[in-house]
Design an enzyme around this catalytic site. Sequence first.
Site, PDB file in Angstrom:
ATOM      1  N   SER A 129     -60.852  45.487  32.345  1.00  0.00           N
ATOM      2  CA  SER A 129     -60.496  46.626  33.189  1.00  0.00           C
ATOM      3  C   SER A 129     -60.851  47.926  32.492  1.00  0.00           C
ATOM      4  CB  SER A 129     -58.995  46.609  33.477  1.00  0.00           C
ATOM      5  OG  SER A 129     -58.656  45.446  34.193  1.00  0.00           O
ATOM      6  N   CYS A 130     -60.975  48.969  33.293  1.00  0.00           N
ATOM      7  CA  CYS A 130     -61.246  50.318  32.818  1.00  0.00           C
ATOM      8  C   CYS A 130     -60.217  50.696  31.747  1.00  0.00           C
ATOM      9  CB  CYS A 130     -61.157  51.275  34.012  1.00  0.00           C
ATOM     10  SG  CYS A 130     -61.446  52.987  33.588  1.00  0.00           S
ATOM     11  N   PRO A 131     -60.623  51.231  30.642  1.00  0.00           N
ATOM     12  CA  PRO A 131     -61.923  51.762  30.256  1.00  0.00           C
ATOM     13  C   PRO A 131     -62.749  50.815  29.383  1.00  0.00           C
ATOM     14  CG  PRO A 131     -60.327  52.579  28.700  1.00  0.00           C
ATOM     15  CD  PRO A 131     -59.577  51.686  29.702  1.00  0.00           C
TER      16      PRO A 131
END
Length: 86
Positions: A12-14
């Site tokens: 997942s981001c980042p």
Amino acid sequence: MQEHELDARGLSCPLPVLKAQKRLKAMGCGDRLVIRATDPKAPGDLAALCGEHGHELVDSREEDGLFVITIARSCDSDRTIGMRRG
């Protein structure tokens, strides 16, 4: 020119951007990084990374929920990064 691959599926981001940035720093001028990610934010975030560091966004597409992004490493990014550190 060499082609490198980064499997960012499930991250997942980042994390996809951070891992791509680390790989790009270690690559040679003009080398390409092919990133495979499942995070729907990854294409936009990686495009922003390219804009920030002068890399070329060669391709960005979705294949059945898998995002495949290809980036060519900038030859000028070392100078830009060095200037930011100093």
